[in-house]
Design a protein around this motif. Structure first.
Motif, mmCIF file in Angstrom:
data_model
loop_
_atom_site.group_PDB
_atom_site.id
_atom_site.type_symbol
_atom_site.label_atom_id
_atom_site.label_comp_id
_atom_site.label_asym_id
_atom_site.label_seq_id
_atom_site.Cartn_x
_atom_site.Cartn_y
_atom_site.Cartn_z
ATOM 1 N N VAL A 238 0.816 -1.212 0.000
ATOM 2 C CA VAL A 238 0.000 0.000 0.000
ATOM 3 C C VAL A 238 0.849 1.262 0.000
ATOM 4 C CG1 VAL A 238 -1.622 1.338 1.381
ATOM 5 C CG2 VAL A 238 -2.003 -1.114 1.051
ATOM 6 N N ALA A 239 1.897 1.276 0.804
ATOM 7 C CA ALA A 239 2.683 2.499 0.967
ATOM 8 C C ALA A 239 3.567 2.766 -0.250
ATOM 9 C CB ALA A 239 3.545 2.406 2.223
ATOM 10 N N LYS A 240 3.613 4.020 -0.650
ATOM 11 C CA LYS A 240 4.605 4.481 -1.630
ATOM 12 C C LYS A 240 5.809 4.939 -0.819
ATOM 13 C CE LYS A 240 1.110 5.823 -5.027
ATOM 14 N NZ LYS A 240 -0.045 5.225 -4.308
ATOM 15 N N ARG A 241 6.954 4.244 -0.989
ATOM 16 C CA ARG A 241 8.073 4.414 -0.068
ATOM 17 C C ARG A 241 9.256 5.143 -0.696
ATOM 18 N NH1 ARG A 241 10.534 -0.281 1.837
ATOM 19 N NH2 ARG A 241 9.844 -1.470 0.029
ATOM 20 N N TYR A 242 9.962 5.877 0.188
ATOM 21 C CA TYR A 242 11.197 6.557 -0.176
ATOM 22 C C TYR A 242 12.202 6.332 0.948
ATOM 23 C CZ TYR A 242 8.238 8.902 -3.582
ATOM 24 O OH TYR A 242 7.365 9.160 -4.616
ATOM 25 N N ARG A 243 13.488 6.401 0.602
ATOM 26 C CA ARG A 243 14.540 6.240 1.601
ATOM 27 C C ARG A 243 15.309 7.551 1.752
ATOM 28 N NH1 ARG A 243 16.887 2.294 -0.677
ATOM 29 N NH2 ARG A 243 15.834 0.635 0.494
ATOM 30 N N TYR A 244 15.628 7.873 2.999
ATOM 31 C CA TYR A 244 16.507 9.010 3.215
ATOM 32 C C TYR A 244 17.885 8.645 2.666
ATOM 33 C CZ TYR A 244 12.874 10.564 6.464
ATOM 34 O OH TYR A 244 11.686 10.954 7.025
ATOM 35 N N GLU A 245 18.376 9.433 1.751
ATOM 36 C CA GLU A 245 19.622 9.109 1.057
ATOM 37 C C GLU A 245 20.755 8.895 2.064
ATOM 38 O OE1 GLU A 245 22.069 11.773 -1.864
ATOM 39 O OE2 GLU A 245 20.373 10.926 -2.977
ATOM 40 N N GLY A 246 21.512 7.802 1.855
ATOM 41 C CA GLY A 246 22.626 7.487 2.730
ATOM 42 C C GLY A 246 22.247 6.753 3.997
ATOM 43 N N THR A 247 20.971 6.348 4.117
ATOM 44 C CA THR A 247 20.512 5.629 5.303
ATOM 45 C C THR A 247 19.723 4.387 4.885
ATOM 46 O OG1 THR A 247 18.290 6.586 5.567
ATOM 47 C CG2 THR A 247 20.154 7.900 6.356
ATOM 48 N N ASN A 248 19.363 3.581 5.888
ATOM 49 C CA ASN A 248 18.469 2.451 5.658
ATOM 50 C C ASN A 248 17.065 2.745 6.180
ATOM 51 O OD1 ASN A 248 20.393 0.684 4.486
ATOM 52 N ND2 ASN A 248 21.255 0.289 6.529
ATOM 53 N N VAL A 251 10.600 6.301 4.519
ATOM 54 C CA VAL A 251 9.371 7.000 4.853
ATOM 55 C C VAL A 251 8.369 6.682 3.754
ATOM 56 C CG1 VAL A 251 10.170 9.104 3.701
ATOM 57 C CG2 VAL A 251 8.323 9.252 5.362
ATOM 58 N N GLY A 252 7.115 6.494 4.119
ATOM 59 C CA GLY A 252 6.126 6.097 3.121
ATOM 60 C C GLY A 252 4.858 6.908 3.242
ATOM 61 N N PHE A 253 3.993 6.740 2.244
ATOM 62 C CA PHE A 253 2.753 7.500 2.162
ATOM 63 C C PHE A 253 1.599 6.548 1.841
ATOM 64 C CE2 PHE A 253 6.335 10.037 0.836
ATOM 65 C CZ PHE A 253 6.173 11.233 1.516
ATOM 66 N N ILE A 254 0.516 6.674 2.589
ATOM 67 C CA ILE A 254 -0.714 5.940 2.304
ATOM 68 C C ILE A 254 -1.661 6.934 1.636
ATOM 69 C CG2 ILE A 254 -2.545 4.494 3.220
ATOM 70 C CD1 ILE A 254 0.264 3.392 3.732
ATOM 71 N N THR A 255 -1.964 6.694 0.366
ATOM 72 C CA THR A 255 -2.540 7.748 -0.482
ATOM 73 C C THR A 255 -3.925 7.400 -1.014
ATOM 74 O OG1 THR A 255 -1.527 6.794 -2.462
ATOM 75 C CG2 THR A 255 -0.220 8.398 -1.237
ATOM 76 N N SER A 256 -4.783 6.887 -0.166
ATOM 77 C CA SER A 256 -6.068 6.399 -0.675
ATOM 78 C C SER A 256 -6.969 7.522 -1.181
ATOM 79 C CB SER A 256 -6.804 5.602 0.398
ATOM 80 O OG SER A 256 -7.246 6.448 1.430
#
Length: 338
Positions: A238-248, A251-256
């Protein structure tokens, strides 16, 4: 029971089951009924109307045989159900089930996190809509501050559970908390999910003007952080996810609301009193409790569930209009959980 994957009319497989184990809450949330309705005198279900752990286990085995790979326990507040680790242990033994999670407000995790982990729980989703005590107390309706939830988060981490933070964002209420929450979660290596304020139920006074969209939140984050997209882990994520660059840390978004995902929905919901729902926005359930208590076989139950899923054609978020919102009866979040 052999594994047999089933799909609905729109070719969406059944992979994910949310089970509400109790209808009681010790917090309200932005999706729940207002205080004048959901107050201390609210009539909750008697125990015999709730599905027993044995009934939940039986149904879970059947759902897994039909393709379910993930189960999340919800509420109400699921940690208010007595001996919840006992249920988790039963579910953890089901062959073919790859993931067991729990949605909670986190307050009772210092007491139960270790036992839940030992029973087989893998992760928790913890609701936290603000880091400000006064605002958080206003949202939860119990004047409970942030510290008990933070203690719950730490208890879950110490127990070895995966932790995901859910923040429902409502314009004019807690949208100024977006960046502080992102920083808190990034600094503490917590996955964060920003959830668009949805028109769940009929009593929360939802308006489109209250929605802060994924694009708006993403643009705010970009002013402070470098983000890189993350590929989905599985079909129906469900979540559209992104990563903080240089980390593991992601953060994601639930966009219904702003970017619906009906076409890839693989989720079914089972209420505490045994109603099966194929869409969070559909108030018409199917009474599976009465059916399983009538002496039917597992094969009968499997056929019952398959028939419901095969005929499923829910696409509420795709088709959302003022007219459909007004006409369609919807579930209250306090009843079915997240």
């Amino acid at each position: 029971m052999s594994k047999s994957n089933i799909t609905d009319e729109l070719n969406r497989p059944l992979r994910d089951l949310r089970i509400s184990v109790i209808d009681r809450c010790n917090f309200r949330c932005q999706y729940c009924m207002p205080a004048e309705i959901f107050g201390p005198d609210f009539a909750f279900l008697p125990k015999n109307e709730l599905l027993s752990y044995e009934e939940i286990e039986r149904l879970a085995k059947i759902f897994v045989s039909l393709g379910v790979e993930k189960i999340r326990l919800t509420g109400g507040e699921p940690l208010l159900r007595k001996e919840l680790p006992t249920l988790v242990a039963k579910l953890a033994k089901i062959e073919g089930l790859s993931d067991i999670g729990l949605t909670t407000n986190g307050v009772l995790l210092p007491k139960y996190a270790k036992d839940l982990k030992e029973a087989g729980l893998q992760r928790v989703n913890i609701s936290l809509d603000s880091l400000k005590d006064e605002l958080f107390g206003e949202i939860n309706g119990r004047n409970v501050g942030v510290k008990p939830v933070i203690k719950g988060i730490k208890a879950a981490q110490e127990a070895g559970l995966g932790v995901k933070i859910n923040m429902v964002v409502k314009k004019g209420l807690n949208d100024e908390e977006i960046i502080p929450m992102a920083k808190f979660c990034k600094d503490n290596e917590l996955q964060l999910r920003f959830i668009e304020y949805m028109d769940v139920g009929s009593t929360n006074g939802w308006r489109m003007d209250d929605v802060v969209t994924k694009k708006e939140i993403y643009d705010m984050l970009k002013e402070h952080y470098l983000l890189e997209p993350v590929d989905p882990d599985y079909f129906g994520e469900v979540a559209k996810r992104y990563r903080y660059e240089g980390t593991n840390v992601d953060v994601g978004f639930i966009t219904s609301v702003s970017e619906s995902f009906c076409s890839s929905c693989t989720r079914s919901r089972l209420s505490a009193n045994g109603q099966l729902y194929t869409c969070l926005f559909n108030g018409e359930g199917h009474d599976i409790k009465t059916f399983i208590r009538s002496g039917v076989t597992d094969e009968d139950i499997s056929g019952f569930v398959s028939g419901i899923w095969h005929k499923r054609n829910d696409r509420y978020s795709d088709e959302r209009t003022d007219e459909t919102r007004a006409k369609r009866k919807k579930l209250e979040m306090s009843y079915i959980g997240g």
